[in-house]
Design a protein around this motif. Sequence first.
Motif, PDB file in Angstrom:
ATOM      1  N   LYS A  39     -14.389   6.975 -11.677  1.00 42.53           N
ATOM      2  CA  LYS A  39     -14.483   5.606 -11.152  1.00 42.53           C
ATOM      3  C   LYS A  39     -13.179   4.842 -11.401  1.00 42.53           C
ATOM      4  O   LYS A  39     -12.702   4.108 -10.536  1.00 42.53           O
ATOM      5  N   SER A  40     -12.623   5.022 -12.597  1.00 46.23           N
ATOM      6  CA  SER A  40     -11.348   4.371 -12.916  1.00 46.23           C
ATOM      7  C   SER A  40     -10.230   4.927 -12.036  1.00 46.23           C
ATOM      8  O   SER A  40      -9.365   4.173 -11.552  1.00 46.23           O
ATOM      9  N   ALA A  41     -10.254   6.231 -11.824  1.00 48.78           N
ATOM     10  CA  ALA A  41      -9.256   6.858 -10.954  1.00 48.78           C
ATOM     11  C   ALA A  41      -9.378   6.320  -9.535  1.00 48.78           C
ATOM     12  O   ALA A  41      -8.364   6.024  -8.877  1.00 48.78           O
ATOM     13  N   LEU A  42     -10.613   6.150  -9.088  1.00 47.30           N
ATOM     14  CA  LEU A  42     -10.849   5.655  -7.732  1.00 47.30           C
ATOM     15  C   LEU A  42     -10.356   4.217  -7.551  1.00 47.30           C
ATOM     16  O   LEU A  42      -9.853   3.847  -6.493  1.00 47.30           O
ATOM     17  N   GLU A  43     -10.461   3.429  -8.591  1.00 46.78           N
ATOM     18  CA  GLU A  43      -9.966   2.045  -8.531  1.00 46.78           C
ATOM     19  C   GLU A  43      -8.447   2.018  -8.312  1.00 46.78           C
ATOM     20  O   GLU A  43      -7.932   1.203  -7.544  1.00 46.78           O
ATOM     21  N   VAL A  44      -7.749   2.908  -9.008  1.00 45.27           N
ATOM     22  CA  VAL A  44      -6.288   2.983  -8.844  1.00 45.27           C
ATOM     23  C   VAL A  44      -5.956   3.488  -7.439  1.00 45.27           C
ATOM     24  O   VAL A  44      -5.026   2.989  -6.786  1.00 45.27           O
ATOM     25  N   VAL A  45      -6.711   4.481  -6.966  1.00 42.25           N
ATOM     26  CA  VAL A  45      -6.498   5.018  -5.618  1.00 42.25           C
ATOM     27  C   VAL A  45      -6.694   3.918  -4.574  1.00 42.25           C
ATOM     28  O   VAL A  45      -5.922   3.806  -3.620  1.00 42.25           O
ATOM     29  N   ASP A  46      -7.716   3.078  -4.763  1.00 44.30           N
ATOM     30  CA  ASP A  46      -7.955   1.972  -3.836  1.00 44.30           C
ATOM     31  C   ASP A  46      -6.771   0.999  -3.812  1.00 44.30           C
ATOM     32  O   ASP A  46      -6.405   0.470  -2.756  1.00 44.30           O
ATOM     33  N   ALA A  47      -6.180   0.777  -4.987  1.00 44.96           N
ATOM     34  CA  ALA A  47      -5.010  -0.108  -5.063  1.00 44.96           C
ATOM     35  C   ALA A  47      -3.810   0.524  -4.334  1.00 44.96           C
ATOM     36  O   ALA A  47      -3.057  -0.169  -3.632  1.00 44.96           O
ATOM     37  N   ILE A  48      -3.655   1.845  -4.492  1.00 45.70           N
ATOM     38  CA  ILE A  48      -2.581   2.560  -3.795  1.00 45.70           C
ATOM     39  C   ILE A  48      -2.798   2.464  -2.281  1.00 45.70           C
ATOM     40  O   ILE A  48      -1.857   2.233  -1.507  1.00 45.70           O
ATOM     41  N   TYR A  49      -4.046   2.632  -1.865  1.00 43.39           N
ATOM     42  CA  TYR A  49      -4.389   2.557  -0.450  1.00 43.39           C
ATOM     43  C   TYR A  49      -3.983   1.201   0.144  1.00 43.39           C
ATOM     44  O   TYR A  49      -3.366   1.139   1.213  1.00 43.39           O
ATOM     45  N   LYS A  50      -4.320   0.123  -0.560  1.00 39.48           N
ATOM     46  CA  LYS A  50      -4.000  -1.229  -0.070  1.00 39.48           C
ATOM     47  C   LYS A  50      -2.486  -1.435   0.024  1.00 39.48           C
ATOM     48  O   LYS A  50      -1.974  -2.018   0.985  1.00 39.48           O
ATOM     49  N   LYS A  51      -1.781  -0.930  -0.977  1.00 38.45           N
ATOM     50  CA  LYS A  51      -0.318  -1.049  -0.989  1.00 38.45           C
ATOM     51  C   LYS A  51       0.297  -0.248   0.169  1.00 38.45           C
ATOM     52  O   LYS A  51       1.180  -0.742   0.886  1.00 38.45           O
ATOM     53  N   ALA A  52      -0.191   0.976   0.372  1.00 38.89           N
ATOM     54  CA  ALA A  52       0.329   1.828   1.447  1.00 38.89           C
ATOM     55  C   ALA A  52       0.002   1.239   2.814  1.00 38.89           C
ATOM     56  O   ALA A  52       0.800   1.330   3.751  1.00 38.89           O
ATOM     57  N   LYS A  53      -1.165   0.615   2.917  1.00 36.23           N
ATOM     58  CA  LYS A  53      -1.572  -0.011   4.167  1.00 36.23           C
ATOM     59  C   LYS A  53      -0.628  -1.169   4.503  1.00 36.23           C
ATOM     60  O   LYS A  53      -0.187  -1.318   5.650  1.00 36.23           O
ATOM     61  N   ALA A  54      -0.305  -1.968   3.490  1.00 39.13           N
ATOM     62  CA  ALA A  54       0.592  -3.109   3.700  1.00 39.13           C
ATOM     63  C   ALA A  54       1.996  -2.651   4.086  1.00 39.13           C
ATOM     64  O   ALA A  54       2.691  -3.315   4.862  1.00 39.13           O
ATOM     65  N   GLU A  55       2.420  -1.525   3.540  1.00 40.06           N
ATOM     66  CA  GLU A  55       3.761  -1.002   3.807  1.00 40.06           C
ATOM     67  C   GLU A  55       3.798  -0.030   4.990  1.00 40.06           C
ATOM     68  O   GLU A  55       4.860   0.486   5.326  1.00 40.06           O
ATOM     69  N   ASN A  56       2.615   0.255   5.561  1.00 41.45           N
ATOM     70  CA  ASN A  56       2.509   1.204   6.667  1.00 41.45           C
ATOM     71  C   ASN A  56       3.118   2.557   6.287  1.00 41.45           C
ATOM     72  O   ASN A  56       3.869   3.175   7.062  1.00 41.45           O
ATOM     73  N   ASN A  57       2.775   3.014   5.093  1.00 38.08           N
ATOM     74  CA  ASN A  57       3.290   4.283   4.577  1.00 38.08           C
ATOM     75  C   ASN A  57       2.252   5.375   4.864  1.00 38.08           C
ATOM     76  O   ASN A  57       1.255   5.528   4.152  1.00 38.08           O
ATOM     77  N   ALA A  58       2.474   6.130   5.935  1.00 33.09           N
ATOM     78  CA  ALA A  58       1.491   7.109   6.401  1.00 33.09           C
ATOM     79  C   ALA A  58       1.193   8.190   5.369  1.00 33.09           C
ATOM     80  O   ALA A  58       0.033   8.583   5.183  1.00 33.09           O
ATOM     81  N   ALA A  59       2.227   8.687   4.695  1.00 30.73           N
ATOM     82  CA  ALA A  59       2.024   9.768   3.723  1.00 30.73           C
ATOM     83  C   ALA A  59       1.162   9.310   2.550  1.00 30.73           C
ATOM     84  O   ALA A  59       0.232  10.017   2.122  1.00 30.73           O
ATOM     85  N   GLN A  60       1.447   8.124   2.021  1.00 32.58           N
ATOM     86  CA  GLN A  60       0.673   7.619   0.891  1.00 32.58           C
ATOM     87  C   GLN A  60      -0.742   7.218   1.332  1.00 32.58           C
ATOM     88  O   GLN A  60      -1.699   7.351   0.558  1.00 32.58           O
ATOM     89  N   LEU A  61      -0.882   6.743   2.547  1.00 34.60           N
ATOM     90  CA  LEU A  61      -2.216   6.454   3.077  1.00 34.60           C
ATOM     91  C   LEU A  61      -3.033   7.735   3.166  1.00 34.60           C
ATOM     92  O   LEU A  61      -4.206   7.772   2.771  1.00 34.60           O
ATOM     93  N   ALA A  62      -2.416   8.788   3.681  1.00 32.60           N
ATOM     94  CA  ALA A  62      -3.111  10.071   3.801  1.00 32.60           C
ATOM     95  C   ALA A  62      -3.536  10.587   2.429  1.00 32.60           C
ATOM     96  O   ALA A  62      -4.670  11.038   2.237  1.00 32.60           O
ATOM     97  N   LYS A  63      -2.635  10.479   1.460  1.00 35.03           N
ATOM     98  CA  LYS A  63      -2.946  10.958   0.116  1.00 35.03           C
ATOM     99  C   LYS A  63      -4.077  10.142  -0.510  1.00 35.03           C
ATOM    100  O   LYS A  63      -5.000  10.708  -1.119  1.00 35.03           O
ATOM    101  N   SER A  64      -4.031   8.830  -0.356  1.00 32.19           N
ATOM    102  CA  SER A  64      -5.083   7.994  -0.946  1.00 32.19           C
ATOM    103  C   SER A  64      -6.430   8.240  -0.264  1.00 32.19           C
ATOM    104  O   SER A  64      -7.482   8.225  -0.922  1.00 32.19           O
ATOM    105  N   ILE A  65      -6.428   8.490   1.034  1.00 27.04           N
ATOM    106  CA  ILE A  65      -7.662   8.796   1.749  1.00 27.04           C
ATOM    107  C   ILE A  65      -8.261  10.114   1.255  1.00 27.04           C
ATOM    108  O   ILE A  65      -9.468  10.222   1.020  1.00 27.04           O
ATOM    109  N   LEU A  66      -7.407  11.116   1.072  1.00 26.20           N
ATOM    110  CA  LEU A  66      -7.878  12.405   0.565  1.00 26.20           C
ATOM    111  C   LEU A  66      -8.454  12.267  -0.853  1.00 26.20           C
ATOM    112  O   LEU A  66      -9.489  12.865  -1.179  1.00 26.20           O
ATOM    113  N   TYR A  67      -7.786  11.469  -1.698  1.00 31.18           N
ATOM    114  CA  TYR A  67      -8.264  11.291  -3.073  1.00 31.18           C
ATOM    115  C   TYR A  67      -9.522  10.434  -3.125  1.00 31.18           C
ATOM    116  O   TYR A  67     -10.371  10.622  -4.003  1.00 31.18           O
ATOM    117  N   ARG A  68      -9.661   9.512  -2.206  1.00 33.16           N
ATOM    118  CA  ARG A  68     -10.900   8.726  -2.132  1.00 33.16           C
ATOM    119  C   ARG A  68     -12.085   9.660  -1.899  1.00 33.16           C
ATOM    120  O   ARG A  68     -13.129   9.549  -2.559  1.00 33.16           O
TER     121      ARG A  68
END
Length: 307
Positions: free
Chosen positions: A22-51
Amino acid sequence: KPNTYSKDWQKVEAFEKKGLYKSALEVVDAIYKKAKAENNAAQLAKSILYRMKFSKEIEENASEKSITYLNEELKGANYPLKPLLHSILGQVYWNYYQAHRWQYNKRTPTSISNDDPTTWDMKTIFSKAHQQYQLSLQNPEKLKQTAIDMYDVVLIEQKDTRKFRPTLYDFLAYRAIDFYRNEEVDIIKPAYKFELKEDVYFQPYEAFSKQVFTTKDSLSSSFYALKLIQDLIKFHIPDVSSGKAEVLINIDLDRLKFVKEKSTLEIKDSLYLSALQKLEKQFASDPASAEINYEIVRGLDVKMAYK
C-alpha cells in the motif's frame, strides 16, 4: 530529460522488499501524477505497470480490475504511450485467459456482448486480445520513426534485443507475433482454416515481401503473424544497401523457422534448408551469416536424423 524519478523508484523498491504494498502504491501514484504533468510516456508506462502489480497484492479481482483500469487509461492516452498500452492490454487479456482457461474451455460461443471477461467464451477473449495487438500497430509509419530507447525504464533487455528491435514498431510487432505464434491461440477451429500449403512461403525474402496473402479465416493467428513478419521484412530491406543487414537477416531466419513450423508440405524440411543456403550465399561476406550457417547445420542434422 534528466532522470528525476530515480529516488522515487528507490522508495517504491524499498517498500516492496518489506511487503508494504500500500505504501509502495502511494509512491507509484505520486510518480504517475508527476509523469502525467510532464507528459513523460516512459514513466507513465512504468507507473501504470506497477499500479497493476501492487493491486494484485492488495485487491480482490485484481485481474478484472486491471482490464478495466487499462481501458480507462487508454481513453486519455496519446502517442507514444497509447500503442504500448494497447499491446499491454492485449497481453493482459491473454494472461487472463491462461489463468482461467479451464472455465473458458467449458463455455460455448455466445452472441451476447458485454465488458465482463468472466462471461466471455474462447473466441471472444481471443478477439479482444487480437484487437488490442492490432490497435498497437495502427500507426506503423510513426512507430517506425520512434526509437525503442525512449522506453528503457520499462524494458527488460535480453541479448541483442536492442540491436534486433531498434524501433517501437519492431518491438510492438514482435510482441504481437509472439501472441499469434502461441499454440493455444489455434484452439479456435474456423470453417476456413488458413494453412501454409504452398512453397511460396519459402521464397527469398524479396520475393516473399511482394506476395499478397489473403484468407477467409478472420481470426487466423498464423495469417496475422505471417503478415507482420512480411511487413518487418519490407521495413528492413533498405538496411541492406547501407551495410546493416543483421536485423533483416534475423527477421528472415525467424520467418523461415515459422514457415517450416506451420507448413503442411511433406518436403518442408528440404525447402527450409534450400532457403537457408540461398540466404547464406547472398550474405556470405556479412558477419551475420554466422547465424545463417548455424541454422543450416541444425537443418542438416535434422535431415540426417530423418534418414
